[in-house]
Design a protein around this motif. Structure first.
Motif, PDB file in Angstrom:
ATOM      1  N   MET A  38      57.915  38.889  -1.009  1.00 60.02           N
ATOM      2  CA  MET A  38      57.421  39.100  -2.467  1.00 60.02           C
ATOM      3  C   MET A  38      55.949  40.347  -2.435  1.00 60.02           C
ATOM      4  N   CYS A  96      59.456  41.470  -8.031  1.00 54.69           N
ATOM      5  CA  CYS A  96      59.760  40.325  -7.351  1.00 54.69           C
ATOM      6  C   CYS A  96      59.421  39.014  -8.249  1.00 54.69           C
ATOM      7  N   VAL A  97      58.439  39.240  -8.634  1.00 55.69           N
ATOM      8  CA  VAL A  97      58.020  38.013  -9.799  1.00 55.69           C
ATOM      9  C   VAL A  97      59.031  37.650 -10.776  1.00 55.69           C
ATOM     10  N   ILE A 127      62.419  36.374  -8.896  1.00 57.97           N
ATOM     11  CA  ILE A 127      62.217  34.953  -8.723  1.00 57.97           C
ATOM     12  C   ILE A 127      62.419  34.205  -9.774  1.00 57.97           C
ATOM     13  N   THR A 128      61.820  34.325 -10.861  1.00 59.46           N
ATOM     14  CA  THR A 128      61.520  33.584 -12.156  1.00 59.46           C
ATOM     15  C   THR A 128      62.627  33.388 -12.813  1.00 59.46           C
ATOM     16  N   VAL A 133      57.297  28.073 -13.846  1.00 56.68           N
ATOM     17  CA  VAL A 133      57.511  28.912 -12.707  1.00 56.68           C
ATOM     18  C   VAL A 133      56.319  29.768 -12.631  1.00 56.68           C
ATOM     19  N   VAL A 174      54.399  32.421  -9.905  1.00 61.07           N
ATOM     20  CA  VAL A 174      54.669  33.193  -8.577  1.00 61.07           C
ATOM     21  C   VAL A 174      53.398  33.836  -8.541  1.00 61.07           C
ATOM     22  N   ASN A 175      52.541  33.566  -7.315  1.00 60.06           N
ATOM     23  CA  ASN A 175      51.290  34.217  -6.864  1.00 60.06           C
ATOM     24  C   ASN A 175      51.593  35.201  -5.470  1.00 60.06           C
ATOM     25  N   VAL A 218      55.092  30.274  -4.719  1.00 58.12           N
ATOM     26  CA  VAL A 218      56.031  29.966  -5.888  1.00 58.12           C
ATOM     27  C   VAL A 218      55.656  28.382  -6.063  1.00 58.12           C
ATOM     28  N   ILE A 222      65.824  30.649  -4.627  1.00 56.49           N
ATOM     29  CA  ILE A 222      64.776  31.602  -4.410  1.00 56.49           C
ATOM     30  C   ILE A 222      65.544  32.291  -3.246  1.00 56.49           C
ATOM     31  N   TYR A 232      64.920  36.251  -0.891  1.00 55.10           N
ATOM     32  CA  TYR A 232      63.615  35.940  -0.337  1.00 55.10           C
ATOM     33  C   TYR A 232      63.712  34.844   0.653  1.00 55.10           C
TER      34      TYR A 232
END
Length: 64
Positions: free
Chosen positions: A9, A14-15, A18-19, A31, A33-34, A40, A55, A60
């Motif tokens: 990520m 990417c955030v 994934i979300t 969710v 995402v950091n 995550v 995911i 990822y």
């Protein structure tokens, strides 16, 4: 809350991916995402293995 260490990520796209992948599996999941930490966090009633698979299906790598 379930936390995953995720590699690959690096941007807001990417955030989003994934979300959306997690929401497709559980529409009510919260969710976070950091990108900086590579984590995550998911608040969901679904099993950890299923969330991990969502995911990974998004392209990822989950490292835990």
């Amino acid at each position: 809350m379930i936390e995953f260490k995720v590699s690959g990520m690096n941007c807001q796209h990417c955030v989003k991916v994934i979300t959306e992948s997690l929401h497709a599996f559980d529409a009510h999941a919260r969710v976070d995402v950091n990108l900086e930490r590579g984590h995550v966090t998911v608040d969901s009633t679904q099993p950890r293995a299923a969330l991990k698979a969502a995911i990974e299906d998004a392209g990822y790598t989950v490292n835990q």
